[in-house]
Scaffold this motif. Sequence first.
Motif, PDB file in Angstrom:
ATOM      1  N   GLY A  82      60.156  40.843  80.092  1.00 20.29           N
ATOM      2  CA  GLY A  82      61.591  40.641  80.042  1.00 20.29           C
ATOM      3  C   GLY A  82      62.406  41.645  80.833  1.00 20.29           C
ATOM      4  O   GLY A  82      63.576  41.857  80.522  1.00 20.29           O
ATOM      5  N   SER A  83      61.833  42.287  81.856  1.00 19.80           N
ATOM      6  CA  SER A  83      62.679  43.105  82.722  1.00 19.80           C
ATOM      7  C   SER A  83      62.429  42.739  84.182  1.00 19.80           C
ATOM      8  O   SER A  83      61.481  42.042  84.498  1.00 19.80           O
TER       9      SER A  83
ATOM     10  N   PHE B 184      66.992  51.585  83.146  1.00 16.37           N
ATOM     11  CA  PHE B 184      68.173  50.946  82.569  1.00 16.37           C
ATOM     12  C   PHE B 184      68.599  49.744  83.412  1.00 16.37           C
ATOM     13  O   PHE B 184      68.784  48.644  82.914  1.00 16.37           O
TER      14      PHE B 184
ATOM     15  N   ARG C 252      66.360  46.728  83.214  1.00 15.70           N
ATOM     16  CA  ARG C 252      66.260  46.050  81.918  1.00 15.70           C
ATOM     17  C   ARG C 252      67.570  45.419  81.472  1.00 15.70           C
ATOM     18  O   ARG C 252      67.568  44.444  80.734  1.00 15.70           O
ATOM     19  N   VAL C 253      68.701  46.018  81.898  1.00 12.64           N
ATOM     20  CA  VAL C 253      69.959  45.630  81.270  1.00 12.64           C
ATOM     21  C   VAL C 253      70.357  44.187  81.612  1.00 12.64           C
ATOM     22  O   VAL C 253      70.929  43.488  80.781  1.00 12.64           O
TER      23      VAL C 253
ATOM     24  N   TRP D 244      68.451  41.363  82.132  1.00  7.71           N
ATOM     25  CA  TRP D 244      67.826  40.377  81.266  1.00  7.71           C
ATOM     26  C   TRP D 244      68.245  40.566  79.805  1.00  7.71           C
ATOM     27  O   TRP D 244      68.408  39.608  79.061  1.00  7.71           O
ATOM     28  N   LEU D 245      68.426  41.821  79.415  1.00  8.44           N
ATOM     29  CA  LEU D 245      68.825  42.086  78.040  1.00  8.44           C
ATOM     30  C   LEU D 245      70.182  41.430  77.761  1.00  8.44           C
ATOM     31  O   LEU D 245      70.395  40.841  76.698  1.00  8.44           O
ATOM     32  N   PHE D 246      71.053  41.522  78.737  1.00 11.25           N
ATOM     33  CA  PHE D 246      72.378  40.917  78.601  1.00 11.25           C
ATOM     34  C   PHE D 246      72.274  39.387  78.551  1.00 11.25           C
ATOM     35  O   PHE D 246      72.913  38.736  77.713  1.00 11.25           O
TER      36      PHE D 246
ATOM     37  N   LEU E 237      69.750  37.627  77.553  1.00  8.67           N
ATOM     38  CA  LEU E 237      69.157  37.247  76.272  1.00  8.67           C
ATOM     39  C   LEU E 237      70.172  37.416  75.136  1.00  8.67           C
ATOM     40  O   LEU E 237      70.210  36.627  74.193  1.00  8.67           O
ATOM     41  N   PHE E 238      71.003  38.447  75.253  1.00  9.50           N
ATOM     42  CA  PHE E 238      72.062  38.715  74.273  1.00  9.50           C
ATOM     43  C   PHE E 238      73.018  37.518  74.229  1.00  9.50           C
ATOM     44  O   PHE E 238      73.374  37.017  73.164  1.00  9.50           O
TER      45      PHE E 238
ATOM     46  N   GLN F 278      71.488  34.667  72.566  1.00  7.48           N
ATOM     47  CA  GLN F 278      71.475  34.809  71.113  1.00  7.48           C
ATOM     48  C   GLN F 278      72.823  34.466  70.490  1.00  7.48           C
ATOM     49  O   GLN F 278      72.878  33.983  69.364  1.00  7.48           O
ATOM     50  N   PHE F 279      73.918  34.701  71.256  1.00 16.17           N
ATOM     51  CA  PHE F 279      75.212  34.266  70.743  1.00 16.17           C
ATOM     52  C   PHE F 279      75.251  32.758  70.572  1.00 16.17           C
ATOM     53  O   PHE F 279      75.843  32.241  69.624  1.00 16.17           O
TER      54      PHE F 279
ATOM     55  N   PRO G  17      60.392  36.945  76.083  1.00 12.67           N
ATOM     56  CA  PRO G  17      61.661  36.954  75.334  1.00 12.67           C
ATOM     57  C   PRO G  17      62.568  35.760  75.675  1.00 12.67           C
ATOM     58  O   PRO G  17      63.310  35.272  74.815  1.00 12.67           O
TER      59      PRO G  17
END
Lengths: 458, 458
Positions: free
Chosen positions: B270-271, B287, B290-291, B293-295, B297-298, B301-302, B435
Amino acid sequence: MLETSPAAVEASLLVGLRQAVAAGDAIVARSLAARMLEEDALALLEDLQPAELSRLFAILGDESLAQLLARLDDRDAAGILSRMTAAQAADILEEIDPDDATDILEEVDPDLLEGLLVAMEPDEAAEIRDLMSYPPESAGGIMTPAFVAISPGLRADQAVVALRRVAEEAETVNYVYVVDREERLLGVLSLHALVLTRPTTLVRDLMISDIVTVPVLADQEDAARILTDHDLLALPVVDLEGRLVGIITADDVADVIEAETTEDIERLGGSQPLSEPYLRASPFLLFRKRVVWLFVLFMAQFVTIEIYSSYEGDIRRAAVLGILVPILIGTGGNVGSQTVSTIIRAMSVGEAEPRHILRILRKELITGLGLGLTMGVLMYGRGFFYDQSDVDARALALTVGSTVLILTVWAAGVATVLPITLSKLRIDPAVVSAPFITSIIDATGVVIYFTIARALLF
Amino acid sequence: MLETSPAAVEASLLVGLRQAVAAGDAIVARSLAARMLEEDALALLEDLQPAELSRLFAILGDESLAQLLARLDDRDAAGILSRMTAAQAADILEEIDPDDATDILEEVDPDLLEGLLVAMEPDEAAEIRDLMSYPPESAGGIMTPAFVAISPGLRADQAVVALRRVAEEAETVNYVYVVDREERLLGVLSLHALVLTRPTTLVRDLMISDIVTVPVLADQEDAARILTDHDLLALPVVDLEGRLVGIITADDVADVIEAETTEDIERLGGSQPLSEPYLRASPFLLFRKRVVWLFVLFMAQFVTIEIYSSYEGDIRRAAVLGILVPILIGTGGNVGSQTVSTIIRAMSVGEAEPRHILRILRKELITGLGLGLTMGVLMYGRGFFYDQSDVDARALALTVGSTVLILTVWAAGVATVLPITLSKLRIDPAVVSAPFITSIIDATGVVIYFTIARALLF
């Protein structure tokens, strides 16, 4: 939608091959075999009857069949050899490099194995018996005894003459090894050094005596790593007395690394590694390799639920708390997955080692803090938009924002410390799969979340 | 707890090296450099002052320094060369294989690059200029021009004499290439075939003309795959006119495959892939990778939360429904993670291809069905033990059991079809990370769950 299905292509190749074999047509048989190779459909050979295989052997000869079998996976090759006469199978095996022939013979039914070895030339059978005595995952298990060794007192031109006699049996003559009377390894020289020097130079003066070796019982992955790290084409394998017993060649190493990496990736994804190539793996095999971890993770989730249920009172007081659980633990889980994948890979290629743990942990915690602050601020902002009938808006936003921050740092820490600790304990760190890390973050994340909520909200 | 920290070891190595350099002590300097190599601490050389580097060059010589720099990563090596005089740096670069020297020079500051090239021997500088003109990720970008080519009309003994002249420049003489007057590739022969045959045999009669080649602009990963699939030690690279322009050697390919696999694993986790070795990557780089894909996925999730919130009424009617959400979507997500990891790996090693999609889908759906039935029955049994004050016990058990069954099969299907479809569209399938699959299963899983619940419970 006019594509021909692979199954149809395979069926027609098989029919064609059968006809060519029946008609004794070598040209057609050869070109169909080449096409099967291209289509990755050589396993079709397994569908031939013993009599057909016999005729195919007569048409193509042992050398061509050996080339085809070498491209199959070992089990398929073993299956085909098992249905030929021992004499034919032995002829084919003699054409295959002894290390690869050993891999195939390890898949042959034990009842048939002895018959095949007896039918082979005694020298080659003895080599294979030797190789079979080493564990398959050791350096000895992947080495070949087909190396070239000479004594240090020869002159370069004498050495070339000596090589001319043995070179046909050798898998590679890129390196020529120099051994003493007890077969202890003294040095190595490249064939081109030998050929391209003055004819009267002594081998002892040409050879490099500062050589990298690997013990015969070393793990195959370590041997592979040594070979690639030193950019070698072949790595000598020595026994406890320093005697040269075999060499590992670069082509075998590529297979080892590929197989080990595949295992790592499958473990990281949360299953046990498949023992067969994917397309050959039956659903039952896939099931067996996945169900164990799936069950373990399922049990871990029950723990999460138990923990979650214990906060039911809080959820009744503010339903929005329950609604937001998935995004909070999900974000922590994603950071865990990112971190563990990167660290396990860095360890498996030797870029990170357990002794670097403090350096890695610091790096990951700082990264986690950065990610946590970013996502935490976003979550804080978003927190104001949820139903606040039961709670204070600012307190709710602060709860979810700080939970994301703390969970992210926590996930980064867990995903760093667990694999490195396992590695220190000599357990393959890839067993802490991404789903496993996620489960840990889930369970602990719920506790962290509701602890913060109780402190700030009620 | 008496371990010496790596930082302390590195500090003392650096102090020792500085003293040895100041004293002009070659033996100590050499052994400390070897120790730094062992400790993976060669980057310490970067801490030396230009004057110290100059003295180190004088003590160790260009060849030894070239060997050390070749083991560093390209950027570090470039940094060290940049702080030496152009003449010294050029001497060192001439000792490094041209393909590796090119990789280093690509990291050198453009202002310094021209000066270094001018200081080098014109022939070697020209080779490097040629190599720099190809895209770094292409076959041309990783090939070396240091191959050996002869003409087909030579006799074997003449060929050996010709080789003796050029062999020192060549990276490998395992294969000798045969080209016509226009440098078009006609065939290949192994050095041992040449040395070990009768001296009067013609090269044309010895060579193998059925050769595997790769176009100069092909992707480096494809070139690597061809070389390993054919178990070659070197792969010839040809231009559009069929002229031999370089060769790719097995040691370069190991690096390419390792780098590409690392990218796959980082994507799967997931990065975005790191562009640097892990230990060298700063927290800021981690950072950034990763940020994103993290965003994403975030945000996904919403969506899940929005969907989840829309069932708030159902949860109010039966709170147990909400409690069980994580285990249900979690199990689906785990199956998705297992499946996508296995399939992406099988595709990247060429064991599975988009044309096999139906076969793969059937296999995965059957496996998913088996896993779904197993976990579904467990969940059904466990379902009776939860709070049933608001709902019928059997109906609740049936709801969660059948949700697990359906979600598992659904996850297996999604995790199969998505990567294969991307691959058909020529997008790297590894971007559908575990993820990401999990997020899709989360959002759709909630809908499936509450649809079943409404049908069976209310």
